[in-house]
Design a protein around this motif. Structure first.
Motif, PDB file in Angstrom:
ATOM      1  N   ASP A   1      43.753   9.535  53.964  1.00 12.42           N
ATOM      2  CA  ASP A   1      45.007   9.128  53.329  1.00 12.42           C
ATOM      3  C   ASP A   1      44.931   7.754  52.669  1.00 12.42           C
ATOM      4  O   ASP A   1      45.881   7.318  52.025  1.00 12.42           O
ATOM      5  N   PHE A   2      43.817   7.045  52.832  1.00 14.03           N
ATOM      6  CA  PHE A   2      43.682   5.730  52.207  1.00 14.03           C
ATOM      7  C   PHE A   2      43.635   5.872  50.689  1.00 14.03           C
ATOM      8  O   PHE A   2      42.955   6.754  50.162  1.00 14.03           O
ATOM      9  N   ASP A   3      44.359   4.983  49.995  1.00  9.18           N
ATOM     10  CA  ASP A   3      44.285   4.965  48.531  1.00  9.18           C
ATOM     11  C   ASP A   3      43.042   4.175  48.105  1.00  9.18           C
ATOM     12  O   ASP A   3      42.273   3.693  48.944  1.00  9.18           O
ATOM     13  N   ALA A   4      42.837   4.047  46.801  1.00 10.84           N
ATOM     14  CA  ALA A   4      41.633   3.392  46.281  1.00 10.84           C
ATOM     15  C   ALA A   4      41.515   1.951  46.785  1.00 10.84           C
ATOM     16  O   ALA A   4      40.417   1.501  47.147  1.00 10.84           O
ATOM     17  N   ASP A   5      42.619   1.219  46.818  1.00  8.73           N
ATOM     18  CA  ASP A   5      42.585  -0.158  47.308  1.00  8.73           C
ATOM     19  C   ASP A   5      42.180  -0.189  48.776  1.00  8.73           C
ATOM     20  O   ASP A   5      41.339  -1.001  49.183  1.00  8.73           O
ATOM     21  N   GLU A   6      42.753   0.692  49.572  1.00  9.93           N
ATOM     22  CA  GLU A   6      42.471   0.710  51.006  1.00  9.93           C
ATOM     23  C   GLU A   6      41.037   1.160  51.299  1.00  9.93           C
ATOM     24  O   GLU A   6      40.371   0.589  52.176  1.00  9.93           O
ATOM     25  N   LEU A   7      40.548   2.167  50.575  1.00  5.36           N
ATOM     26  CA  LEU A   7      39.153   2.579  50.732  1.00  5.36           C
ATOM     27  C   LEU A   7      38.229   1.391  50.469  1.00  5.36           C
ATOM     28  O   LEU A   7      37.302   1.117  51.234  1.00  5.36           O
ATOM     29  N   THR A   8      38.522   0.671  49.392  1.00  9.33           N
ATOM     30  CA  THR A   8      37.712  -0.478  49.009  1.00  9.33           C
ATOM     31  C   THR A   8      37.773  -1.573  50.066  1.00  9.33           C
ATOM     32  O   THR A   8      36.753  -2.182  50.395  1.00  9.33           O
ATOM     33  N   VAL A   9      38.957  -1.805  50.616  1.00 14.53           N
ATOM     34  CA  VAL A   9      39.094  -2.828  51.659  1.00 14.53           C
ATOM     35  C   VAL A   9      38.224  -2.476  52.863  1.00 14.53           C
ATOM     36  O   VAL A   9      37.486  -3.327  53.379  1.00 14.53           O
ATOM     37  N   VAL A  10      38.283  -1.234  53.313  1.00  8.43           N
ATOM     38  CA  VAL A  10      37.481  -0.843  54.474  1.00  8.43           C
ATOM     39  C   VAL A  10      35.995  -0.965  54.144  1.00  8.43           C
ATOM     40  O   VAL A  10      35.229  -1.593  54.891  1.00  8.43           O
ATOM     41  N   TRP A  11      35.567  -0.380  53.040  1.00  5.61           N
ATOM     42  CA  TRP A  11      34.158  -0.438  52.667  1.00  5.61           C
ATOM     43  C   TRP A  11      33.659  -1.879  52.574  1.00  5.61           C
ATOM     44  O   TRP A  11      32.658  -2.240  53.177  1.00  5.61           O
ATOM     45  N   GLN A  12      34.375  -2.683  51.783  1.00  3.72           N
ATOM     46  CA  GLN A  12      33.879  -4.038  51.536  1.00  3.72           C
ATOM     47  C   GLN A  12      34.017  -4.950  52.746  1.00  3.72           C
ATOM     48  O   GLN A  12      33.175  -5.824  52.944  1.00  3.72           O
ATOM     49  N   ALA A  13      35.059  -4.748  53.558  1.00  3.36           N
ATOM     50  CA  ALA A  13      35.170  -5.560  54.777  1.00  3.36           C
ATOM     51  C   ALA A  13      33.938  -5.351  55.651  1.00  3.36           C
ATOM     52  O   ALA A  13      33.373  -6.301  56.195  1.00  3.36           O
ATOM     53  N   ILE A  14      33.504  -4.107  55.756  1.00  2.00           N
ATOM     54  CA  ILE A  14      32.323  -3.786  56.565  1.00  2.00           C
ATOM     55  C   ILE A  14      31.060  -4.302  55.879  1.00  2.00           C
ATOM     56  O   ILE A  14      30.201  -4.919  56.523  1.00  2.00           O
ATOM     57  N   ASN A  15      30.943  -4.059  54.577  1.00  3.92           N
ATOM     58  CA  ASN A  15      29.764  -4.532  53.835  1.00  3.92           C
ATOM     59  C   ASN A  15      29.589  -6.041  53.962  1.00  3.92           C
ATOM     60  O   ASN A  15      28.482  -6.528  54.180  1.00  3.92           O
ATOM     61  N   VAL A  16      30.689  -6.771  53.807  1.00  6.21           N
ATOM     62  CA  VAL A  16      30.634  -8.229  53.884  1.00  6.21           C
ATOM     63  C   VAL A  16      30.333  -8.669  55.314  1.00  6.21           C
ATOM     64  O   VAL A  16      29.489  -9.537  55.540  1.00  6.21           O
ATOM     65  N   GLU A  17      31.011  -8.071  56.290  1.00  4.87           N
ATOM     66  CA  GLU A  17      30.777  -8.433  57.687  1.00  4.87           C
ATOM     67  C   GLU A  17      29.322  -8.206  58.073  1.00  4.87           C
ATOM     68  O   GLU A  17      28.731  -9.002  58.810  1.00  4.87           O
ATOM     69  N   ASN A  18      28.729  -7.134  57.557  1.00  4.19           N
ATOM     70  CA  ASN A  18      27.327  -6.823  57.851  1.00  4.19           C
ATOM     71  C   ASN A  18      26.359  -7.488  56.866  1.00  4.19           C
ATOM     72  O   ASN A  18      25.153  -7.249  56.931  1.00  4.19           O
ATOM     73  N   SER A  19      26.886  -8.309  55.954  1.00  2.00           N
ATOM     74  CA  SER A  19      26.071  -9.027  54.958  1.00  2.00           C
ATOM     75  C   SER A  19      25.116  -8.096  54.221  1.00  2.00           C
ATOM     76  O   SER A  19      23.916  -8.374  54.094  1.00  2.00           O
ATOM     77  N   CYS A  20      25.638  -6.986  53.724  1.00  2.00           N
ATOM     78  CA  CYS A  20      24.791  -6.018  53.026  1.00  2.00           C
ATOM     79  C   CYS A  20      24.603  -6.421  51.562  1.00  2.00           C
ATOM     80  O   CYS A  20      25.505  -6.262  50.743  1.00  2.00           O
ATOM     81  N   HIS A  21      23.408  -6.920  51.268  1.00  2.00           N
ATOM     82  CA  HIS A  21      23.059  -7.388  49.926  1.00  2.00           C
ATOM     83  C   HIS A  21      23.157  -6.278  48.873  1.00  2.00           C
ATOM     84  O   HIS A  21      23.354  -6.567  47.692  1.00  2.00           O
ATOM     85  N   TYR A  22      22.999  -5.036  49.289  1.00  2.00           N
ATOM     86  CA  TYR A  22      23.020  -3.892  48.369  1.00  2.00           C
ATOM     87  C   TYR A  22      24.430  -3.332  48.208  1.00  2.00           C
ATOM     88  O   TYR A  22      24.890  -3.075  47.093  1.00  2.00           O
ATOM     89  N   CYS A  23      25.127  -3.123  49.318  1.00  2.00           N
ATOM     90  CA  CYS A  23      26.418  -2.427  49.268  1.00  2.00           C
ATOM     91  C   CYS A  23      27.546  -3.259  48.665  1.00  2.00           C
ATOM     92  O   CYS A  23      28.438  -2.708  48.030  1.00  2.00           O
ATOM     93  N   VAL A  24      27.537  -4.578  48.855  1.00  2.00           N
ATOM     94  CA  VAL A  24      28.618  -5.378  48.271  1.00  2.00           C
ATOM     95  C   VAL A  24      28.610  -5.249  46.743  1.00  2.00           C
ATOM     96  O   VAL A  24      29.641  -4.923  46.152  1.00  2.00           O
ATOM     97  N   PRO A  25      27.474  -5.459  46.064  1.00  2.00           N
ATOM     98  CA  PRO A  25      27.489  -5.259  44.614  1.00  2.00           C
ATOM     99  C   PRO A  25      27.801  -3.818  44.216  1.00  2.00           C
ATOM    100  O   PRO A  25      28.545  -3.573  43.258  1.00  2.00           O
ATOM    101  N   ALA A  26      27.241  -2.849  44.950  1.00  2.00           N
ATOM    102  CA  ALA A  26      27.487  -1.441  44.609  1.00  2.00           C
ATOM    103  C   ALA A  26      28.972  -1.117  44.715  1.00  2.00           C
ATOM    104  O   ALA A  26      29.545  -0.486  43.817  1.00  2.00           O
TER     105      ALA A  26
END
Length: 188
Positions: A57-82
């Protein structure tokens, strides 16, 4: 030791249809997919988790928040730019994208509550407190959203950890969006 990165010729037979689908979908083979191709089951599992997470049920903004919050927390050099590029394709505002990349406040309290809860889930390995859960519910989310955050975590754990061990090079198309974590992570 260099981690295998496959193309359609070198991939295990069971990964070839998955790579063909990626080639059709993206017009190229994303580096993450080339690495995942070493294990057809891991590759398929990642794709299934991605598909299921985008159907929540997450909209585009919410999907992005979850993805990027995790990517940033895990310091993923690949996923943050992707996911910066993916957010642009999903028409997520640059304001949201930059706040996530730079760990600065998001433009709405609800999105900030989602990021805060997601980061707490990652840091606490799911052992969030009653107060943290209440704050998430008070922001307008419910039990389903908790489970959907966990689904997003499963997907991102796979990609973040694969990119860490494989040191997956950032795809050329995302080079302008390269990212490195600031010295002071968001305090949640």
């Amino acid at each position: 030791m260099t981690f295998p990165s496959h193309d359609l010729d070198s991939a295990p037979e069971a990964s070839k249809p998955l790579l063909e689908n990626s080639q059709k979908a993206f017009g190229r083979l994303p580096g993450l997919h080339k690495v995942l191709a070493e294990s057809p089951q891991a590759y398929e599992g990642y794709q299934i988790l991605h598909k299921l997470f985008t159907e929540t049920d997450f909209d585009a903004d919410e999907l992005t928040v979850v993805w990027q919050a995790i990517n940033v927390e895990n310091s993923c050099h690949y996923c943050v730019p992707a996911h910066t590029g993916i957010a642009k394709m999903m028409k997520v505002s640059d304001e949201i994208t930059e706040a996530l990349r730079n760990e600065t406040p998001l433009p709405s309290d609800k999105l900030e509550a989602l990021r805060t809860f997601t980061v707490q889930m990652v840091r606490e390995r799911g052992y969030v407190s009653e107060a943290q859960m209440k704050a998430f519910f008070d922001a307008g989310y419910g039990h389903r959203a908790v489970l959907d955050v966990i689904l997003g975590m499963a997907q991102k754990t796979m990609s973040n950890y694969v990119n860490h061990v494989a040191e997956t090079p950032v795809d050329e198309v995302f080079h302008p969006l390269k990212w490195q974590r600031s010295d002071s992570p968001l305090k949640v």
